[in-house]
Design a protein around this motif. Structure first.
Motif, mmCIF file in Angstrom:
data_model
loop_
_atom_site.group_PDB
_atom_site.id
_atom_site.type_symbol
_atom_site.label_atom_id
_atom_site.label_comp_id
_atom_site.label_asym_id
_atom_site.label_seq_id
_atom_site.Cartn_x
_atom_site.Cartn_y
_atom_site.Cartn_z
ATOM 1 N N UNK A 128 4.701 9.877 -8.079
ATOM 2 C CA UNK A 128 5.687 9.891 -8.580
ATOM 3 C C UNK A 128 5.292 10.040 -9.967
ATOM 4 N N UNK A 129 3.917 9.590 -10.136
ATOM 5 C CA UNK A 129 3.008 9.231 -11.278
ATOM 6 C C UNK A 129 2.898 10.927 -11.627
ATOM 7 N N UNK A 130 2.278 11.578 -10.336
ATOM 8 C CA UNK A 130 1.284 13.281 -11.143
ATOM 9 C C UNK A 130 2.879 14.124 -10.725
ATOM 10 N N UNK A 131 3.862 13.536 -10.175
ATOM 11 C CA UNK A 131 4.732 14.706 -10.402
ATOM 12 C C UNK A 131 5.082 14.411 -12.158
ATOM 13 N N UNK A 132 5.724 13.305 -12.162
ATOM 14 C CA UNK A 132 5.766 13.176 -13.384
ATOM 15 C C UNK A 132 4.958 14.075 -14.488
ATOM 16 N N UNK A 188 1.097 -1.114 -0.232
ATOM 17 C CA UNK A 188 0.158 0.188 0.017
ATOM 18 C C UNK A 188 1.139 1.300 0.461
ATOM 19 N N UNK A 189 1.901 1.677 0.824
ATOM 20 C CA UNK A 189 3.234 2.312 0.142
ATOM 21 C C UNK A 189 2.911 2.739 -0.403
ATOM 22 N N UNK A 190 3.941 1.412 -1.245
ATOM 23 C CA UNK A 190 4.968 1.361 -2.416
ATOM 24 C C UNK A 190 3.185 2.378 -3.549
ATOM 25 N N UNK A 191 2.552 1.860 -3.509
ATOM 26 C CA UNK A 191 1.202 2.008 -4.159
ATOM 27 C C UNK A 191 1.222 3.828 -4.258
ATOM 28 N N UNK A 192 0.986 4.540 -2.487
ATOM 29 C CA UNK A 192 1.062 5.854 -2.838
ATOM 30 C C UNK A 192 2.486 6.527 -3.508
#
Length: 441
Positions: free
Chosen positions: A307-311, A298-302
């Motif tokens: 990262x996707x949002x930043x990218x 779950x932590x990795x999903x977050x």
């Protein structure tokens, strides 16, 4: 029901002050009315750039002073010896690029259903007026900023804050368990690094590592930490995670030696690696505890979503900047300098309660002068437009601060209300006190 309308909190600029100025160096007075850049027809006055750059300079210097205990001579240091660009020039140029992006965001706001309302404009005007009243004529001259330019910056910052949220909302946030899956393991690392270790020492450590491994193989469910300490009380077991599924084009987890991860991928859940894992610096004993660590997954999903949002944000805004018609007047730009001998400082707000409006406050504090302002807000939602570096990032360094004594209090109100059926029949107010800071040459 009471009508509560979302308002923008504008706090970051209220406490800007000059704590030291260049003396006897022949520096010309900054002309804030000159246009430093034009973005798709929108002119950016030097006064707007100056104010935002000084606020960020002050924030950076305050951070270094807080964490490092002093401000080093770094604004004048060169980022690149070949180009000769200093960190001060880099920071100034970064602020200008932020302003250019803010202008573009204002242009595109309607595409994202983002707006700055009439009530926002009223709040911005009040904050700008208070800022002008709170600072001395000398400080305002040093900043080379007018009241209209303060309003322009606050409006752009408001668009930036709201547009950032709207942009990243378009990013893909769907992450499967398989993509994020994390496996958990326990390990003991017996270090063999260090120039002081002899071959005999390393051989002894290998024997100790083997003893830990032998005991764990006899009882794989044993407490590995207790086993390790039983061999040598300086040893201990630690827990770790690694990404379970790696695609052909993806890089392996680099948090641990590749030999360790490779051995773990060969194990079944609950199994201990049958042999010592030797790396350049250690011997490892490992056990795969869980093929699917739910909490770590779950932590990795977050982390993946962030990262996707930043990218996505970076790709989107970089494209906007690339496509925009931007011209920069380099001669005007060079008149604004950020140097070690020209320092600024700014203070942070505290909270206080009052009635009927939500107002935002900001403090300015200097060496030998302590001024406190407080803010309280009972409004349900407050958007804060600050002048800190945007998420795309910017480089900031700091210089020495020369403190000058000054003190002047001023209140500023930025009201905030929001529509909600559950709202109580009362309105909340926060009171802003803008503490001024003076300049010193």
């Amino acid at each position: 029901m009471k009508k509560l309308v979302k308002r923008t909190a504008v706090t970051a600029l209220a406490g800007v002050m000059a704590a030291g100025m260049l003396a006897g160096c022949g520096e010309k007075t900054l002309d804030g009315t000159k246009t430093v850049a034009t973005v798709d027809g929108t002119e950016i006055p030097m006064g707007v750039l100056s104010l935002m750059a000084r606020q960020q300079q002050a924030s950076t210097e305050s951070m270094y002073l807080s964490f490092m205990g002093s401000i080093g001579n770094i604004w004048d240091a060169e980022v690149d010896e070949e180009s000769g660009e200093t960190y001060g020039q880099q920071a100034r140029n970064s602020v200008l690029e932020q302003l250019e992006l803010m202008c573009i965001m204002k242009e595109k706001a309607s595409d994202y259903n983002v707006e700055v309302t009439d009530e926002d404009q009223t709040a911005i005007a009040e904050a700008a007026a208070t800022f002008m009243e709170a600072n001395t004529e000398e400080t305002l001259k040093e900043l080379a900023v007018t009241e209209d330019q303060v309003k322009m910056l606050l409006e752009l910052q408001t668009y930036y804050t709201r547009m950032y949220d709207a942009i990243v909302a378009e990013a893909d946030t769907e992450v499967s368990d398989e993509e994020a899956q994390q496996s958990g393991f326990t390990y003991v690392s017996v270090s063999t690094s260090g120039d002081e270790l002899t071959e005999e020492d390393i051989a002894e450590k290998k024997e100790q590592a083997q003893e830990i491994l032998d005991q764990m193989k006899e009882d794989p469910e044993a407490d590995m930490d207790e086993v390790a300490k039983g061999v040598d009380d300086t040893y201990s077991a630690l827990e770790g995670n690694f990404t379970t599924n790696i695609g052909e084009d993806e890089e392996e987890d680099t948090s641990y030696p590749e030999e360790v991860i490779a051995a773990l991928r060969e194990l079944e859940e609950g199994e201990v690696a049958p042999e010592l894992i030797e790396t350049d610096s250690s011997y490892y004993i490992v056990r795969l505890d869980s093929d699917f660590d739910e909490e770590a997954t779950e932590s990795e999903k977050e982390s993946i979503v962030a990262s996707r949002k930043t990218e996505y944000y970076t790709e989107t805004t970089d494209k906007w900047l690339e496509d925009a018609d931007i011209t920069v007047d380099e001669k005007v730009l060079e008149t604004l300098t950020i140097t070690d001998s020209h320092s600024f400082s700014v203070q942070t707000p505290e909270e206080e309660t009052s009635e009927d409006a939500a107002e935002v406050t900001e403090d300015a504090e200097e060496t030998d002068t302590e001024e406190t302002s407080t803010e309280e807000t009972d409004a349900e939602e407050t958007d804060t437009a600050e002048t800190d570096a945007d998420e795309a990032g910017n480089t900031e360094e700091t210089g020495d601060t020369e403190a000058a004594e000054s003190e002047e209090d001023s209140d500023t109100a930025v009201e905030e209300t929001e529509d909600t059926e559950a709202a109580a029949e009362s309105e909340a107010e926060t009171e802003d006190e803008v503490e001024e800071t003076d300049t010193e040459k």
